[in-house]
Design a protein around this motif. Structure first.
Motif: not given
Length: 289
Positions: A5-27
């Motif tokens: 369960x912890x592994x899945x949560x971390x996987x979701x968190x990592x996916x979230x960070x990947x999604x917002x990474x382009x915006x964060x870099x541009x910002x």
């Protein structure tokens, strides 16, 4: 099970960070870095354009804006006056049009597109060229054809106010597309059962507007108020923005332009904080106790 369960949560968190990474870099690259660099530049002056050599001047750029520059304060006051007059007119007009378009009228889709079309074609350079051509000054007054005798009858003070408001209407029509869209979304989010219950109790349309529509639209009004203020102060045709840009890139006074920019930015920032604080008790959020 727990490790999985912890592994899945971390996987979701990592996916979230990947999604917002382009915006964060541009910002970081196009917002944070220029903002911090302009603050640093506001305490310096360019002494060598070729190698961009800088010299520290302390608070001189800020003092120059308030004490020595004869154009900054009058322009600042003029821009504030425009925003104070235009913002309530834009909000009232866009809410009125949104309420009309929310009714089941013939050609509703066409009128919705017609009011939003200026947002697509009339921003940036296109709007700038229209203003250079004279649109937005006396266009509506001349189009209506108000006789001079009417203005003479009203007196110089009142006629000047009416003339200024009519002259502003072209710009106001042009800048209400986004606000109308947001108001429409808010109106369609109000439950029809509220209006049906009010009609059963004998409420009129006017009473339903003041008791149901307006209170439930206050979050959208606040959103549109903030958007309109920011849009007004940062518009490409704003005279203060043009003055700062010309100072930086025409007169090559980038340090002074950065100083004026930060004064302007801090004023808008404080103004928005005051808007949020002063309207906090007036906003009605559904679902609150």
């Amino acid at each position: 099970m727990s490790e999985r369960r912890i592994g899945l949560e971390k996987k979701k968190m990592l996916a979230g960070y990947v999604y917002i990474a382009p915006w964060a870099i541009g910002f970081a690259l196009f917002m944070c870095y220029p903002l911090v660099y302009s603050l640093w530049l506001s305490f310096h002056e360019v002494v060598g354009v070729g190698n961009f050599e800088l010299e520290s001047v302390g608070w001189d750029n800020f003092n120059k804006a308030f004490v020595l520059d004869t154009q900054f304060i009058p322009l600042f006051i003029s821009v504030i006056q425009d925003a104070v007059i235009n913002t309530p007119l834009i909000l009232v007009f866009s809410l009125f049009i949104a309420i009309l378009l929310n009714h089941n009228i013939r050609g509703r889709a066409f009128f919705r597109a017609a009011f939003f079309l200026p947002v697509l074609i009339g921003s940036g350079l296109a709007m700038q060229q229209l203003l250079y051509a004279g649109v937005g000054k006396d266009t509506l007054v001349n189009g209506i054809g108000v006789p001079d005798e009417v203005f003479l009858y009203m007196g110089p003070t009142f006629s000047q106010i009416v003339f200024d408001m009519l002259s502003r209407l072209t710009i106001i029509f042009w800048k209400t597309g986004v606000q109308i869209l947001l108001f429409l979304a808010g109106l369609q989010g109000i439950s029809i059962s509220l209006y049906e219950s009010a009609r059963c109790d004998g409420a009129t349309e006017w009473e339903m507007f003041w008791k149901i529509t307006l209170p439930l639209m206050t979050p959208i009004i606040l959103l549109n108020l903030v958007y309109t203020c920011v849009d007004s102060f940062t518009d490409i045709n704003n005279r203060m923005m043009v003055y700062i840009k010309d100072t930086a890139f025409t007169n090559i006074q980038m340090g002074y332009a950065s100083g004026m920019g930060w004064i302007y930015f801090m004023f808008i920032f404080v103004l928005l904080i005051l808007v949020f604080v002063s309207t906090r008790r007036l906003i009605v959020y559904t679902g609150e106790k």
